[in-house]
Design a protein around this motif. Structure first.
Motif, PDB file in Angstrom:
ATOM      1  N   LYS A   8    -108.319 -59.545 108.897  1.00 42.55           N
ATOM      2  CA  LYS A   8    -108.975 -60.336 108.088  1.00 42.55           C
ATOM      3  C   LYS A   8    -107.881 -61.512 107.211  1.00 42.55           C
ATOM      4  CE  LYS A   8    -113.539 -58.270 107.723  1.00 42.55           C
ATOM      5  NZ  LYS A   8    -114.388 -57.739 106.702  1.00 42.55           N
ATOM      6  N   GLY A   9    -106.780 -60.765 107.292  1.00 45.51           N
ATOM      7  CA  GLY A   9    -105.546 -61.149 106.150  1.00 45.51           C
ATOM      8  C   GLY A   9    -105.777 -60.755 104.916  1.00 45.51           C
ATOM      9  N   ILE A  10    -105.173 -61.248 104.061  1.00 49.87           N
ATOM     10  CA  ILE A  10    -105.140 -60.824 102.431  1.00 49.87           C
ATOM     11  C   ILE A  10    -105.313 -62.191 101.695  1.00 49.87           C
ATOM     12  CG2 ILE A  10    -102.741 -60.468 102.473  1.00 49.87           C
ATOM     13  CD1 ILE A  10    -103.544 -57.930 100.671  1.00 49.87           C
ATOM     14  N   GLU A  11    -105.809 -61.900 100.757  1.00 51.62           N
ATOM     15  CA  GLU A  11    -105.903 -63.348  99.673  1.00 51.62           C
ATOM     16  C   GLU A  11    -104.632 -62.842  98.761  1.00 51.62           C
ATOM     17  OE1 GLU A  11    -109.430 -64.065  97.803  1.00 51.62           O
ATOM     18  OE2 GLU A  11    -110.510 -63.448  99.423  1.00 51.62           O
ATOM     19  N   VAL A  12    -103.441 -63.580  99.060  1.00 48.75           N
ATOM     20  CA  VAL A  12    -102.329 -63.298  98.313  1.00 48.75           C
ATOM     21  C   VAL A  12    -102.603 -63.856  96.796  1.00 48.75           C
ATOM     22  CG1 VAL A  12     -99.790 -64.079  98.070  1.00 48.75           C
ATOM     23  CG2 VAL A  12    -100.836 -63.774 100.289  1.00 48.75           C
ATOM     24  N   GLY A  13    -103.334 -64.852  96.622  1.00 50.61           N
ATOM     25  CA  GLY A  13    -103.188 -65.286  95.106  1.00 50.61           C
ATOM     26  C   GLY A  13    -104.068 -64.014  94.328  1.00 50.61           C
ATOM     27  N   ALA A  14    -105.159 -63.539  94.877  1.00 47.80           N
ATOM     28  CA  ALA A  14    -106.055 -62.501  94.241  1.00 47.80           C
ATOM     29  C   ALA A  14    -105.318 -61.527  94.034  1.00 47.80           C
ATOM     30  CB  ALA A  14    -107.349 -62.309  94.973  1.00 47.80           C
ATOM     31  N   ASN A  15    -104.440 -61.029  95.049  1.00 50.78           N
ATOM     32  CA  ASN A  15    -103.647 -59.936  95.079  1.00 50.78           C
ATOM     33  C   ASN A  15    -102.375 -59.934  94.144  1.00 50.78           C
ATOM     34  OD1 ASN A  15    -102.955 -57.163  96.017  1.00 50.78           O
ATOM     35  ND2 ASN A  15    -101.158 -58.063  97.037  1.00 50.78           N
ATOM     36  N   GLN A  16    -101.725 -61.011  93.959  1.00 49.16           N
ATOM     37  CA  GLN A  16    -100.940 -61.430  92.814  1.00 49.16           C
ATOM     38  C   GLN A  16    -101.312 -61.291  91.434  1.00 49.16           C
ATOM     39  OE1 GLN A  16     -97.995 -60.858  94.438  1.00 49.16           O
ATOM     40  NE2 GLN A  16     -96.988 -62.778  93.768  1.00 49.16           N
ATOM     41  N   ALA A  17    -102.581 -61.878  91.382  1.00 47.08           N
ATOM     42  CA  ALA A  17    -103.269 -61.828  89.951  1.00 47.08           C
ATOM     43  C   ALA A  17    -103.687 -60.243  89.660  1.00 47.08           C
ATOM     44  CB  ALA A  17    -104.583 -62.565  90.011  1.00 47.08           C
ATOM     45  N   LEU A  18    -103.946 -59.722  90.501  1.00 47.82           N
ATOM     46  CA  LEU A  18    -104.306 -58.159  90.387  1.00 47.82           C
ATOM     47  C   LEU A  18    -103.074 -57.473  90.014  1.00 47.82           C
ATOM     48  CD1 LEU A  18    -106.258 -55.802  90.137  1.00 47.82           C
ATOM     49  CD2 LEU A  18    -105.868 -55.389  92.798  1.00 47.82           C
ATOM     50  N   LEU A  19    -102.017 -57.783  90.767  1.00 47.42           N
ATOM     51  CA  LEU A  19    -100.634 -57.027  90.477  1.00 47.42           C
ATOM     52  C   LEU A  19    -100.148 -57.386  89.199  1.00 47.42           C
ATOM     53  CD1 LEU A  19     -98.999 -57.124  93.809  1.00 47.42           C
ATOM     54  CD2 LEU A  19     -99.829 -55.255  92.895  1.00 47.42           C
ATOM     55  N   LEU A  20    -100.376 -58.600  88.619  1.00 47.32           N
ATOM     56  CA  LEU A  20     -99.938 -58.992  87.403  1.00 47.32           C
ATOM     57  C   LEU A  20    -100.694 -58.400  86.358  1.00 47.32           C
ATOM     58  CD1 LEU A  20     -97.734 -60.875  85.916  1.00 47.32           C
ATOM     59  CD2 LEU A  20     -99.589 -62.975  86.072  1.00 47.32           C
ATOM     60  N   LYS A  21    -101.952 -58.172  86.499  1.00 51.50           N
ATOM     61  CA  LYS A  21    -102.818 -57.533  85.340  1.00 51.50           C
ATOM     62  C   LYS A  21    -102.287 -56.304  85.282  1.00 51.50           C
ATOM     63  CE  LYS A  21    -107.430 -56.538  84.489  1.00 51.50           C
ATOM     64  NZ  LYS A  21    -108.869 -56.239  84.641  1.00 51.50           N
ATOM     65  N   LYS A  22    -102.235 -55.518  86.447  1.00 52.87           N
ATOM     66  CA  LYS A  22    -101.733 -53.975  86.471  1.00 52.87           C
ATOM     67  C   LYS A  22    -100.099 -53.897  85.582  1.00 52.87           C
ATOM     68  CE  LYS A  22    -105.136 -51.930  88.056  1.00 52.87           C
ATOM     69  NZ  LYS A  22    -106.002 -51.229  87.293  1.00 52.87           N
ATOM     70  N   ILE A  23     -99.171 -54.794  85.876  1.00 58.01           N
ATOM     71  CA  ILE A  23     -97.935 -54.823  85.262  1.00 58.01           C
ATOM     72  C   ILE A  23     -98.062 -55.074  83.730  1.00 58.01           C
ATOM     73  CG2 ILE A  23     -95.984 -56.108  84.811  1.00 58.01           C
ATOM     74  CD1 ILE A  23     -95.877 -56.971  88.065  1.00 58.01           C
ATOM     75  N   GLU A  24     -99.040 -56.117  83.359  1.00 60.16           N
ATOM     76  CA  GLU A  24     -99.178 -56.031  82.111  1.00 60.16           C
ATOM     77  C   GLU A  24    -100.163 -54.906  81.283  1.00 60.16           C
ATOM     78  OE1 GLU A  24    -101.823 -59.301  78.773  1.00 60.16           O
ATOM     79  OE2 GLU A  24    -101.930 -59.436  81.126  1.00 60.16           O
ATOM     80  N   GLU A  25    -100.954 -54.241  81.989  1.00 64.23           N
ATOM     81  CA  GLU A  25    -101.410 -53.025  81.491  1.00 64.23           C
ATOM     82  C   GLU A  25    -100.370 -51.890  81.134  1.00 64.23           C
ATOM     83  OE1 GLU A  25    -104.488 -52.060  84.075  1.00 64.23           O
ATOM     84  OE2 GLU A  25    -105.852 -53.759  83.396  1.00 64.23           O
ATOM     85  N   LEU A  26     -99.626 -51.572  82.116  1.00 66.20           N
ATOM     86  CA  LEU A  26     -98.497 -50.653  82.269  1.00 66.20           C
ATOM     87  C   LEU A  26     -97.737 -50.912  81.154  1.00 66.20           C
ATOM     88  CD1 LEU A  26     -98.245 -50.055  86.083  1.00 66.20           C
ATOM     89  CD2 LEU A  26     -99.068 -48.249  84.180  1.00 66.20           C
ATOM     90  N   THR A  27     -97.160 -52.330  81.014  1.00 64.36           N
ATOM     91  CA  THR A  27     -96.255 -52.809  79.940  1.00 64.36           C
ATOM     92  C   THR A  27     -96.676 -52.308  78.452  1.00 64.36           C
ATOM     93  OG1 THR A  27     -95.285 -54.468  81.300  1.00 64.36           O
ATOM     94  CG2 THR A  27     -94.734 -54.747  78.976  1.00 64.36           C
ATOM     95  N   LEU A  28     -98.149 -52.796  78.179  1.00 64.00           N
ATOM     96  CA  LEU A  28     -98.644 -52.511  76.960  1.00 64.00           C
ATOM     97  C   LEU A  28     -98.796 -50.962  76.692  1.00 64.00           C
ATOM     98  CD1 LEU A  28    -101.373 -55.283  77.093  1.00 64.00           C
ATOM     99  CD2 LEU A  28     -99.408 -55.377  75.709  1.00 64.00           C
ATOM    100  N   TYR A  29     -98.782 -50.245  77.735  1.00 64.72           N
ATOM    101  CA  TYR A  29     -99.012 -48.813  77.648  1.00 64.72           C
ATOM    102  C   TYR A  29     -97.526 -48.204  77.391  1.00 64.72           C
ATOM    103  CZ  TYR A  29    -100.022 -43.872  78.974  1.00 64.72           C
ATOM    104  OH  TYR A  29     -99.783 -42.504  78.839  1.00 64.72           O
TER     105      TYR A  29
END
Length: 56
Positions: A8-29
């Motif tokens: 099926k492939g992977i939605e790169v944009g959605a995946n990038q957004a999710l990774l960016l969100k996780k990076i932000e959460e970890l940075t704040l932590y």
């Protein structure tokens, strides 16, 4: 899951957004932990000074 990605492939944009969100959460932590660590260092220094004065 790998097979599903191959088919099926992977939605790169959605995946990038999710990774960016996780990076932000970890940075704040990490910022929160740094503040906590600085506070604990101050408490340790205060306790060390008090202990040193008692033992003098």
């Amino acid at each position: 899951m790998l097979k599903e990605v191959e088919e099926k492939g992977i939605e790169v944009g959605a995946n990038q957004a999710l990774l960016l969100k996780k990076i932000e959460e970890l940075t704040l932590y990490m910022i929160e932990l740094k503040k906590e660590n600085e506070g604990l260092k101050k408490k340790v220094a205060t306790i060390e000074k008090a202990t040193f004065k008692k033992n003098k």
